[in-house]
Design a protein around this motif. Structure first.
Motif, PDB file in Angstrom:
ATOM      1  N   ARG A 186      47.401  33.482  30.260  1.00  0.00           N
ATOM      2  CA  ARG A 186      48.562  34.373  30.329  1.00  0.00           C
ATOM      3  C   ARG A 186      48.738  34.899  31.742  1.00  0.00           C
ATOM      4  NH1 ARG A 186      47.617  39.901  27.699  1.00  0.00           N
ATOM      5  NH2 ARG A 186      46.473  40.069  29.637  1.00  0.00           N
ATOM      6  N   ASN A 187      47.638  35.307  32.361  1.00  0.00           N
ATOM      7  CA  ASN A 187      47.712  35.858  33.710  1.00  0.00           C
ATOM      8  C   ASN A 187      48.129  34.796  34.731  1.00  0.00           C
ATOM      9  OD1 ASN A 187      46.950  38.282  32.576  1.00  0.00           O
ATOM     10  ND2 ASN A 187      44.839  38.163  33.271  1.00  0.00           N
ATOM     11  N   ALA A 188      47.607  33.582  34.594  1.00  0.00           N
ATOM     12  CA  ALA A 188      48.009  32.495  35.495  1.00  0.00           C
ATOM     13  C   ALA A 188      49.503  32.205  35.326  1.00  0.00           C
ATOM     14  CB  ALA A 188      47.171  31.244  35.229  1.00  0.00           C
ATOM     15  N   GLU A 189      49.984  32.240  34.100  1.00  0.00           N
ATOM     16  CA  GLU A 189      51.414  32.013  33.861  1.00  0.00           C
ATOM     17  C   GLU A 189      52.250  33.133  34.472  1.00  0.00           C
ATOM     18  OE1 GLU A 189      54.686  30.010  33.136  1.00  0.00           O
ATOM     19  OE2 GLU A 189      52.654  29.217  32.888  1.00  0.00           O
ATOM     20  N   THR A 190      51.753  34.358  34.453  1.00  0.00           N
ATOM     21  CA  THR A 190      52.467  35.469  35.088  1.00  0.00           C
ATOM     22  C   THR A 190      52.568  35.248  36.593  1.00  0.00           C
ATOM     23  OG1 THR A 190      51.846  37.029  33.356  1.00  0.00           O
ATOM     24  CG2 THR A 190      52.480  37.977  35.474  1.00  0.00           C
TER      25      THR A 190
ATOM     26  N   TRP B 278      42.970  30.115  40.830  1.00  0.00           N
ATOM     27  CA  TRP B 278      41.643  30.367  40.277  1.00  0.00           C
ATOM     28  C   TRP B 278      41.762  31.594  39.385  1.00  0.00           C
ATOM     29  CZ3 TRP B 278      42.425  29.675  45.583  1.00  0.00           C
ATOM     30  CH2 TRP B 278      41.870  28.525  46.133  1.00  0.00           C
ATOM     31  N   THR B 279      41.169  31.540  38.209  1.00  0.00           N
ATOM     32  CA  THR B 279      41.216  32.671  37.286  1.00  0.00           C
ATOM     33  C   THR B 279      39.804  33.092  36.906  1.00  0.00           C
ATOM     34  OG1 THR B 279      41.355  31.243  35.350  1.00  0.00           O
ATOM     35  CG2 THR B 279      43.431  31.948  36.319  1.00  0.00           C
ATOM     36  N   ASP B 280      39.634  34.398  36.751  1.00  0.00           N
ATOM     37  CA  ASP B 280      38.369  34.957  36.290  1.00  0.00           C
ATOM     38  C   ASP B 280      38.678  36.304  35.643  1.00  0.00           C
ATOM     39  OD1 ASP B 280      35.666  35.429  35.834  1.00  0.00           O
ATOM     40  OD2 ASP B 280      35.323  36.241  37.841  1.00  0.00           O
TER      41      ASP B 280
ATOM     42  N   ILE C  25      43.531  34.352  41.621  1.00  0.00           N
ATOM     43  CA  ILE C  25      43.700  34.118  43.054  1.00  0.00           C
ATOM     44  C   ILE C  25      44.600  32.903  43.195  1.00  0.00           C
ATOM     45  CG2 ILE C  25      42.582  33.583  45.251  1.00  0.00           C
ATOM     46  CD1 ILE C  25      40.049  34.953  44.088  1.00  0.00           C
ATOM     47  N   ALA C  26      45.655  33.046  43.970  1.00  0.00           N
ATOM     48  CA  ALA C  26      46.621  31.970  44.166  1.00  0.00           C
ATOM     49  C   ALA C  26      46.705  31.608  45.644  1.00  0.00           C
ATOM     50  CB  ALA C  26      47.997  32.403  43.672  1.00  0.00           C
TER      51      ALA C  26
END
Length: 140
Positions: A5-9, A76-78, A83-84
């Motif tokens: 969800r956060n990466a899609e945001t 990168w997601t954690d 981080i983009a």
């Protein structure tokens, strides 16, 4: 999944900037969010606090550019952090190209809103492009 969800945001964040839809873009932020330019100067304030202040700061963006494009190179997601790494491939109103590279760190609330955004980019490139700085190199 929260990380998806956060990466899609983050993808939506950049797409809305490309579409110059600052009102909808502002809705991605938590009310008490902060935006940080770690290398901030008088050109780019080091910190903006609150959704309202961030939205007001970005309202002028559409008038500055003919087109905006932010291709994502890596994400990168954690947990609540994304981080983009992305590029800015933009055309200013006068037809000049503005190109910069970015690494941004997004933190999210449990509800999926952006709670903080740290933007790293080359402020010299930005300052020269916006006519706010001049750079000269010594002749060898």
């Amino acid at each position: 999944m929260t990380t998806d969800r956060n990466a899609e945001t983050v993808r939506t964040f950049l797409r809305l900037l490309e579409e110059k839809d600052i009102d909808t873009w502002t809705g991605l932020w938590a009310e008490d969010a902060e935006q940080v330019y770690p290398f901030g100067t008088t050109m780019f304030p080091p910190r903006l606090a609150s959704r309202q202040v961030i939205g007001e700061r970005w309202q002028g963006l559409p008038k500055m550019f003919q087109s905006l494009s932010f291709p994502i190179r890596e994400l990168w997601t954690d947990g609540d952090t994304v981080i983009a790494r992305f590029d800015g491939e933009c055309v200013m109103q006068d037809g000049a190209d503005y190109r910069n590279s970015y690494i941004s760190v997004f933190h999210f609330t449990a509800d999926g809103l952006i709670s903080s955004y740290w933007e790293y980019f080359d402020p010299i490139v930005a300052g020269v492009a916006f006519g706010l700085a001049k750079v000269s190199y010594p002749q060898s």
